[in-house]
Design a protein around this motif. Structure first.
Motif, PDB file in Angstrom:
ATOM      1  N   ALA A  59       0.833  -1.202   0.000  1.00 11.90           N
ATOM      2  CA  ALA A  59       0.000   0.000   0.000  1.00 11.90           C
ATOM      3  C   ALA A  59       0.869   1.254   0.000  1.00 11.90           C
ATOM      4  N   ARG A  60       1.955   1.227   0.754  1.00  9.93           N
ATOM      5  CA  ARG A  60       2.862   2.387   0.803  1.00  9.93           C
ATOM      6  C   ARG A  60       3.444   2.673  -0.581  1.00  9.93           C
ATOM      7  N   ALA A  61       3.896   1.629  -1.272  1.00  9.89           N
ATOM      8  CA  ALA A  61       4.468   1.804  -2.608  1.00  9.89           C
ATOM      9  C   ALA A  61       3.412   2.288  -3.598  1.00  9.89           C
ATOM     10  N   GLN A  62       2.183   1.795  -3.474  1.00 10.38           N
ATOM     11  CA  GLN A  62       1.108   2.265  -4.344  1.00 10.38           C
ATOM     12  C   GLN A  62       0.905   3.772  -4.167  1.00 10.38           C
ATOM     13  N   GLY A  63       0.838   4.207  -2.912  1.00  4.67           N
ATOM     14  CA  GLY A  63       0.639   5.630  -2.638  1.00  4.67           C
ATOM     15  C   GLY A  63       1.792   6.475  -3.143  1.00  4.67           C
TER      16      GLY A  63
END
Length: 105
Positions: A26-30
């Protein structure tokens, strides 16, 4: 850290767009979305609390338009490898490798 993808080992997980690879965090997506937003020059409404949320609002409009648009049955990500930490897909940069990347001796 970059690796090639391998066959999934847990069949109970949801089907990913590239099921042979791990899920992007999720962090990388954001961070990936924010990185793209930093390249946009779009109008920001005066009632926006900040430039970030103003541009994010424009991105949400774009997403709604894309969701309402034509399907792309052949849609699939293009990648040659995947980061083992965050799960983002990567393509090799042949120019950097030729210029003396990590494998240079």
């Amino acid at each position: 850290r970059i690796s090639s993808c391998s066959a999934p080992t847990n069949r109970s997980m949801p089907v990913l767009i590239a099921p042979e690879c791990r899920r992007t965090t999720a962090r990388a997506q954001g961070l990936s979305i924010v990185s793209t937003l930093l390249t946009w020059n779009v109008p920001v409404h005066s009632d926006a609390c900040c430039g970030f949320h103003g541009v994010l609002s424009e991105a949400a409009t774009v997403v709604r338009r894309l969701q309402a648009g034509t399907c792309m049955p052949a849609f699939e990500p293009f990648f040659e490898a995947q980061c083992t930490s965050c799960g983002l897909f990567a393509a090799w940069d042949d120019e950097a490798e030729e210029a003396g990347g990590d494998d240079a001796s």
